[in-house]
Design a protein around this motif. Structure first.
Motif, PDB file in Angstrom:
ATOM      1  N   LEU A 143      12.119  13.111 -34.507  1.00 12.42           N
ATOM      2  CA  LEU A 143      11.179  12.081 -34.071  1.00 12.42           C
ATOM      3  C   LEU A 143      11.118  10.918 -35.053  1.00 12.42           C
ATOM      4  O   LEU A 143      11.035   9.758 -34.649  1.00 12.42           O
ATOM      5  N   GLY A 144      11.125  11.221 -36.348  1.00 13.26           N
ATOM      6  CA  GLY A 144      11.042  10.163 -37.344  1.00 13.26           C
ATOM      7  C   GLY A 144      12.244   9.252 -37.317  1.00 13.26           C
ATOM      8  O   GLY A 144      12.118   8.019 -37.392  1.00 13.26           O
ATOM      9  N   ALA A 145      13.438   9.832 -37.203  1.00 12.80           N
ATOM     10  CA  ALA A 145      14.666   9.025 -37.138  1.00 12.80           C
ATOM     11  C   ALA A 145      14.661   8.144 -35.892  1.00 12.80           C
ATOM     12  O   ALA A 145      14.966   6.946 -35.962  1.00 12.80           O
ATOM     13  N   ALA A 146      14.317   8.719 -34.749  1.00 15.07           N
ATOM     14  CA  ALA A 146      14.292   7.947 -33.509  1.00 15.07           C
ATOM     15  C   ALA A 146      13.285   6.807 -33.582  1.00 15.07           C
ATOM     16  O   ALA A 146      13.540   5.693 -33.106  1.00 15.07           O
ATOM     17  N   THR A 147      12.142   7.066 -34.200  1.00 12.66           N
ATOM     18  CA  THR A 147      11.115   6.038 -34.331  1.00 12.66           C
ATOM     19  C   THR A 147      11.561   4.922 -35.260  1.00 12.66           C
ATOM     20  O   THR A 147      11.395   3.732 -34.952  1.00 12.66           O
ATOM     21  N   ALA A 148      12.134   5.271 -36.403  1.00 17.81           N
ATOM     22  CA  ALA A 148      12.599   4.258 -37.353  1.00 17.81           C
ATOM     23  C   ALA A 148      13.664   3.372 -36.730  1.00 17.81           C
ATOM     24  O   ALA A 148      13.632   2.137 -36.871  1.00 17.81           O
ATOM     25  N   ILE A 149      14.616   3.974 -36.028  1.00 15.81           N
ATOM     26  CA  ILE A 149      15.684   3.198 -35.388  1.00 15.81           C
ATOM     27  C   ILE A 149      15.109   2.347 -34.261  1.00 15.81           C
ATOM     28  O   ILE A 149      15.478   1.180 -34.091  1.00 15.81           O
ATOM     29  N   GLY A 150      14.180   2.913 -33.492  1.00 14.53           N
ATOM     30  CA  GLY A 150      13.554   2.145 -32.409  1.00 14.53           C
ATOM     31  C   GLY A 150      12.795   0.941 -32.937  1.00 14.53           C
ATOM     32  O   GLY A 150      12.866  -0.152 -32.353  1.00 14.53           O
ATOM     33  N   ALA A 167       0.719  13.091 -29.737  1.00 13.56           N
ATOM     34  CA  ALA A 167       0.797  14.550 -29.725  1.00 13.56           C
ATOM     35  C   ALA A 167       1.987  14.973 -28.861  1.00 13.56           C
ATOM     36  O   ALA A 167       1.857  15.122 -27.645  1.00 13.56           O
ATOM     37  N   PRO A 168       3.148  15.156 -29.476  1.00  8.91           N
ATOM     38  CA  PRO A 168       4.330  15.556 -28.699  1.00  8.91           C
ATOM     39  C   PRO A 168       4.238  17.005 -28.229  1.00  8.91           C
ATOM     40  O   PRO A 168       3.603  17.855 -28.871  1.00  8.91           O
ATOM     41  N   GLY A 169       4.908  17.264 -27.125  1.00  8.09           N
ATOM     42  CA  GLY A 169       5.085  18.633 -26.665  1.00  8.09           C
ATOM     43  C   GLY A 169       6.411  19.165 -27.151  1.00  8.09           C
ATOM     44  O   GLY A 169       6.795  18.956 -28.305  1.00  8.09           O
ATOM     45  N   SER A 170       7.145  19.841 -26.293  1.00  7.80           N
ATOM     46  CA  SER A 170       8.444  20.422 -26.657  1.00  7.80           C
ATOM     47  C   SER A 170       9.524  19.343 -26.558  1.00  7.80           C
ATOM     48  O   SER A 170       9.991  19.002 -25.466  1.00  7.80           O
ATOM     49  N   ILE A 171       9.917  18.818 -27.713  1.00  4.29           N
ATOM     50  CA  ILE A 171      10.885  17.741 -27.782  1.00  4.29           C
ATOM     51  C   ILE A 171      12.201  18.296 -28.320  1.00  4.29           C
ATOM     52  O   ILE A 171      12.211  19.123 -29.240  1.00  4.29           O
ATOM     53  N   LEU A 172      13.310  17.853 -27.765  1.00  5.85           N
ATOM     54  CA  LEU A 172      14.621  18.376 -28.129  1.00  5.85           C
ATOM     55  C   LEU A 172      15.071  17.802 -29.474  1.00  5.85           C
ATOM     56  O   LEU A 172      15.821  16.833 -29.548  1.00  5.85           O
ATOM     57  N   THR A 173      14.571  18.412 -30.548  1.00  3.04           N
ATOM     58  CA  THR A 173      14.962  18.070 -31.915  1.00  3.04           C
ATOM     59  C   THR A 173      15.572  19.312 -32.557  1.00  3.04           C
ATOM     60  O   THR A 173      15.681  20.365 -31.932  1.00  3.04           O
ATOM     61  N   GLN A 216       9.287  19.733 -15.973  1.00  4.54           N
ATOM     62  CA  GLN A 216      10.441  20.619 -15.812  1.00  4.54           C
ATOM     63  C   GLN A 216      11.620  20.323 -16.740  1.00  4.54           C
ATOM     64  O   GLN A 216      12.773  20.561 -16.388  1.00  4.54           O
ATOM     65  N   ARG A 217      11.326  19.823 -17.928  1.00  2.00           N
ATOM     66  CA  ARG A 217      12.403  19.569 -18.901  1.00  2.00           C
ATOM     67  C   ARG A 217      11.801  19.426 -20.288  1.00  2.00           C
ATOM     68  O   ARG A 217      10.584  19.280 -20.445  1.00  2.00           O
ATOM     69  N   LEU A 218      12.693  19.466 -21.293  1.00  2.00           N
ATOM     70  CA  LEU A 218      12.284  19.157 -22.654  1.00  2.00           C
ATOM     71  C   LEU A 218      12.225  17.642 -22.823  1.00  2.00           C
ATOM     72  O   LEU A 218      12.915  16.898 -22.117  1.00  2.00           O
ATOM     73  N   GLY A 219      11.412  17.188 -23.764  1.00  2.20           N
ATOM     74  CA  GLY A 219      11.330  15.759 -24.031  1.00  2.20           C
ATOM     75  C   GLY A 219      12.461  15.294 -24.933  1.00  2.20           C
ATOM     76  O   GLY A 219      13.162  16.092 -25.568  1.00  2.20           O
ATOM     77  N   ASP A 223       3.951  14.976 -23.675  1.00  4.80           N
ATOM     78  CA  ASP A 223       4.212  16.414 -23.625  1.00  4.80           C
ATOM     79  C   ASP A 223       4.678  16.922 -22.270  1.00  4.80           C
ATOM     80  O   ASP A 223       4.638  18.126 -21.999  1.00  4.80           O
ATOM     81  N   GLY A 224       5.113  16.016 -21.393  1.00  6.30           N
ATOM     82  CA  GLY A 224       5.607  16.464 -20.095  1.00  6.30           C
ATOM     83  C   GLY A 224       4.523  16.921 -19.148  1.00  6.30           C
ATOM     84  O   GLY A 224       4.800  17.557 -18.129  1.00  6.30           O
ATOM     85  N   GLY A 225       3.254  16.628 -19.484  1.00  7.85           N
ATOM     86  CA  GLY A 225       2.153  16.974 -18.598  1.00  7.85           C
ATOM     87  C   GLY A 225       1.532  18.330 -18.853  1.00  7.85           C
ATOM     88  O   GLY A 225       0.859  18.890 -17.975  1.00  7.85           O
ATOM     89  N   LEU A 226       1.702  18.870 -20.060  1.00  7.74           N
ATOM     90  CA  LEU A 226       1.203  20.217 -20.353  1.00  7.74           C
ATOM     91  C   LEU A 226      -0.307  20.339 -20.187  1.00  7.74           C
ATOM     92  O   LEU A 226      -1.065  19.523 -20.707  1.00  7.74           O
ATOM     93  N   LEU A 227      -0.710  21.388 -19.493  1.00  9.13           N
ATOM     94  CA  LEU A 227      -2.117  21.765 -19.378  1.00  9.13           C
ATOM     95  C   LEU A 227      -2.363  23.128 -20.009  1.00  9.13           C
ATOM     96  O   LEU A 227      -3.500  23.559 -20.138  1.00  9.13           O
ATOM     97  N   ALA A 228      -1.285  23.799 -20.367  1.00 12.35           N
ATOM     98  CA  ALA A 228      -1.343  25.112 -21.011  1.00 12.35           C
ATOM     99  C   ALA A 228      -0.085  25.249 -21.865  1.00 12.35           C
ATOM    100  O   ALA A 228       0.887  24.514 -21.662  1.00 12.35           O
TER     101      ALA A 228
END
Length: 262
Positions: free
Chosen positions: A22-29, A187-193, A216-219, A247-252
């Motif tokens: 996340l940090g690398a993607a943010t810095a480059i963005g 607040a990220p959910g399940s991110i593909l890092t 229905q996918r990872l972030g 977070d992809g819409g997480l409620l649980a």
């Protein structure tokens, strides 16, 4: 043009935990949006790769390898002011804690988790604020929390508690720093890092997580970086004290350690 609101031309940012994910993607963005960036992480080689991407975007990169749980709080702020001459944005991304059963968690474990996820962010914020206040238009501070800070899951007692504290700290800091400096969180959910590499490589485990995620996918790291750009730029100028749930819409919870009942 509305897209101009997302530009960071002439701005300088600090991004911690910027060696990958996340940090690398943010810095480059941020660099692609026009900002110069101070990046920090423990591993110098990872930082150099991110710095190369920042420079390819035509912006300046300052690399500061450091263990921020032990470094002087003003280390990154001094680098920004000394090398780039100003500071507008701080992204407190560094943090983390290994999952652990609650009954195996000791006070020293909680102390370490709180220090790494909350105290480090606070100390860098305190060092950054006087420099950000020198800007006529103030600036933006973004704290990276976690979905686990609001959704209960077995094994995440110390990590979730620390991230929940950081989320509320964000609200409290926003009030103290209004109106010159905006303070928000993501607040990220399940991110593909790299943190999810093992899970992502197992089709059964990945499928279970995706099935329990409304989208229905990872972030993707870039999706968190896009949220950070929104909060850092004039596009998010009317937000402070808020936590964006990417977070992809997480409620649980969509992932729990297979810990048995007591």
């Amino acid at each position: 043009m509305i897209l101009d609101l997302f530009r960071l031309d002439g701005k300088t940012a600090i991004v911690t935990g910027a060696g990958r994910g996340l940090g690398a993607a943010t810095a480059i963005g941020f660099a692609e949006a026009g900002a110069d960036v101070v990046i920090s992480a423990r591993t110098a080689d990872d930082l150099e790769s991110v710095a190369d991407a920042i420079r390819k975007a035509g912006r300046r990169a300052v690399v500061v390898p450091a263990d921020l749980s032990k470094a002087e709080p003003n280390l990154l702020v001094d680098a920004a002011m000394g090398e780039l001459g100003r500071l507008d944005i701080l992204v407190n991304n560094v943090g983390g804690a290994f999952p652990k059963p609650l009954m195996d968690t000791r006070g020293k474990d909680l102390d370490r988790a709180f220090n790494f996820n909350v105290t480090v962010a606070h100390e860098i914020l305190v060092a950054a604020v006087p420099e950000i206040l020198k800007n006529d238009d103030g600036g933006s501070i973004i704290n990276i929390t976690s979905a686990v800070g609001r959704l209960p899951g077995r094994g995440f007692g110390m990590y979730g508690t620390a991230k929940a504290a950081l989320a509320h700290y964000t609200r409290l800091a926003a009030l103290d720093l209004n109106p010159r400096i905006r303070v928000n969180a993501i607040a990220p959910g399940s991110i593909l890092t790299s943190a999810l590499e093992v899970v992502a490589a197992d089709d059964t485990m990945r499928g279970a997580i995706e099935d329990q995620t409304p989208l229905q996918r990872l972030g993707k790291p870039e999706e968190v970086a896009a949220a950070a750009l929104f909060l850092a730029s004039d596009a998010g100028a009317y937000l402070t004290g808020k936590v964006l749930e990417v977070d992809g819409g997480l409620l649980a919870p969509n992932f729990e350690l297979p810990l048995p009942d007591l």
